[in-house]
Design an enzyme around this catalytic site. Structure first.
Site, PDB file in Angstrom:
ATOM      1  N   GLN A  70       0.826  -1.210   0.000  1.00  0.00           N
ATOM      2  CA  GLN A  70       0.000   0.000   0.000  1.00  0.00           C
ATOM      3  C   GLN A  70       0.857   1.256   0.000  1.00  0.00           C
ATOM      4  OE1 GLN A  70      -3.198  -0.067   2.834  1.00  0.00           O
ATOM      5  NE2 GLN A  70      -3.427   2.153   2.896  1.00  0.00           N
ATOM      6  N   ASN A 109      -9.175   2.910   1.520  1.00  0.00           N
ATOM      7  CA  ASN A 109     -10.169   3.848   2.060  1.00  0.00           C
ATOM      8  C   ASN A 109     -10.353   3.636   3.559  1.00  0.00           C
ATOM      9  OD1 ASN A 109     -12.141   1.752   2.518  1.00  0.00           O
ATOM     10  ND2 ASN A 109     -12.697   1.850   0.349  1.00  0.00           N
ATOM     11  N   PHE A 120      -3.584   0.427  -3.198  1.00  0.00           N
ATOM     12  CA  PHE A 120      -2.796  -0.765  -2.906  1.00  0.00           C
ATOM     13  C   PHE A 120      -2.753  -1.654  -4.141  1.00  0.00           C
ATOM     14  CE2 PHE A 120      -7.126  -1.693  -1.467  1.00  0.00           C
ATOM     15  CZ  PHE A 120      -7.392  -2.954  -1.981  1.00  0.00           C
ATOM     16  N   LEU A 129     -12.274  -8.075   0.298  1.00  0.00           N
ATOM     17  CA  LEU A 129     -12.339  -6.655  -0.043  1.00  0.00           C
ATOM     18  C   LEU A 129     -13.381  -6.359  -1.111  1.00  0.00           C
ATOM     19  CD1 LEU A 129      -8.533  -5.751  -0.135  1.00  0.00           C
ATOM     20  CD2 LEU A 129     -10.123  -5.634   1.786  1.00  0.00           C
ATOM     21  N   HIS A 133     -13.874  -1.918  -1.854  1.00  0.00           N
ATOM     22  CA  HIS A 133     -12.806  -1.102  -2.432  1.00  0.00           C
ATOM     23  C   HIS A 133     -12.933  -1.099  -3.951  1.00  0.00           C
ATOM     24  CE1 HIS A 133     -10.348  -0.733   1.315  1.00  0.00           C
ATOM     25  NE2 HIS A 133     -11.035  -1.832   1.619  1.00  0.00           N
TER      26      HIS A 133
END
Length: 337
Positions: A70, A109, A120, A129, A133
């Site tokens: 990230q 976020n 990332f 995720l 995201h």
């Protein structure tokens, strides 16, 4: 997935070491606002005196093996900051694309509709995720750099050695795959057949030859990456290696020693020389020559003299080698005085 899209790049440094360029394709047709934000942060075209809207010199601040790397905190560099070209935050654009493989670009976020500059890159599927995201692109070249960042030493998920974006921008188009680039940087990411020794040998030979060409062009850094790539393929455990593969591994290790000497990275040169000698190949001439050169570079003239003497015994009558031994011996005397 998106066929066409903006091509962006990062030139990455891990400490003082240059990693391979990471080239990314954005999904402009799926998430145009998210991609426009990332593109502008790559070029720095909207930076101001008050706000540095640019990825340049920002770091990868969070790294987790088998998950993601990230970066993109352009304001605080620790994961608590960030900003976008639309303001401090902007909304989620499309949450339908899945985190179903490695090397996807996705927005970091703090909950719904809190996107900024942080992003990332996945290093494994991350289905937890999905729906949370925004996936907006993928890495198409330089996967080895992503893997190197992923496996760098960390403390509390932060790299011990700074990993930063030393250059970034946009390319007019994706460069054509040349030579060994048809193979992924890491064998676990390769979609081609490398399940047999003949296939691995074919791939690694191509990588080694690309490395040789770059070495002759005095591009030692890129040559190093090619030899390391060849070793990754030769060392992967999904095939039964033949003697020809083992011999090619030795050649690549010796070529790496030469690269590291040329890059003044002498400890790495010694490491690869020793890898050859530890296998019982004590009479390999290149290993007995590259080792003492590296010891000289480190100022370890006593060890250089020992290695040059061993090499001289194996190569009697070699005037260049005799001169190297004499030089190392003189340097050792000066050091002791």
């Amino acid at each position: 997935m998106s066929k066409d899209g903006t091509i962006c790049y990062f030139d990455i440094k891990l400490g003082d070491e240059d990693l391979e360029r990471i080239i990314m394709k954005l999904y402009d047709d799926i998430v145009p606002r998210t991609c426009a934000n990332f593109r502008a942060l790559c070029t720095g075209e909207q930076k101001t005196d008050e706000l540095n809207l640019h990825f340049l010199n920002s770091i990868f601040h969070r790294v987790i093996i088998d998950f993601m790397i990230q970066g993109g905190d352009i304001t605080r560099m620790d994961g608590t900051g960030g900003s976008s070209i639309y303001g401090p935050q902007f909304e989620d654009e499309n949450l339908e694309t899945l985190h179903d493989r490695s090397f996807l670009l996705s927005m970091a976020n703090r909950g719904p509709n809190t996107n900024s500059s942080q992003f990332f890159i996945t290093t494994a599927p991350a289905p937890h995720l999905d729906g949370k995201h925004v996936v907006f692109g993928e890495v198409v070249r330089g996967q080895s750099a992503v893997r190197e960042i992923e496996h760098t030493k960390c403390k509390d998920d932060k790299p011990v050695t700074d990993c930063w974006i030393a250059g970034c921008g946009v390319l007019e188009s994706l460069p054509d795959a040349v030579g060994d680039e048809v193979y992924s940087d890491h064998p676990q990411d390769c979609s081609l057949d490398i399940s047999k020794a003949t296939k691995v040998l074919e791939a690694a030979t191509m990588m080694k030859e690309c490395g040789n060409k770059l070495f002759k062009e005095v591009d030692f850094l890129r040559a190093k990456h090619k030899y390391l790539k060849a070793l990754r393929y030769l060392d992967h455990d999904a095939y039964d290696p033949e003697e020809s593969c083992k011999n090619l591994r030795t050649t690549c290790q010796l070529n790496l020693a030469q690269c590291y000497n040329s890059l003044s990275q002498y400890k790495e040169a010694i490491k690869y020389c020793n890898k050859v000698l530890e296998k019982g190949q004590q009479f390999n001439e290149k290993a007995t020559l590259d080792g003492p050169k590296a010891h000289e570079g480190l100022g370890e003239f006593d060890l250089a003299v020992v290695d040059y003497r061993r090499a001289a015994e194996l190569n009697p009558g070699d005037k260049a080698l005799a001169n190297s031994l004499l030089r190392a011996d003189q340097l050792l005397k000066r050091q002791r005085n």
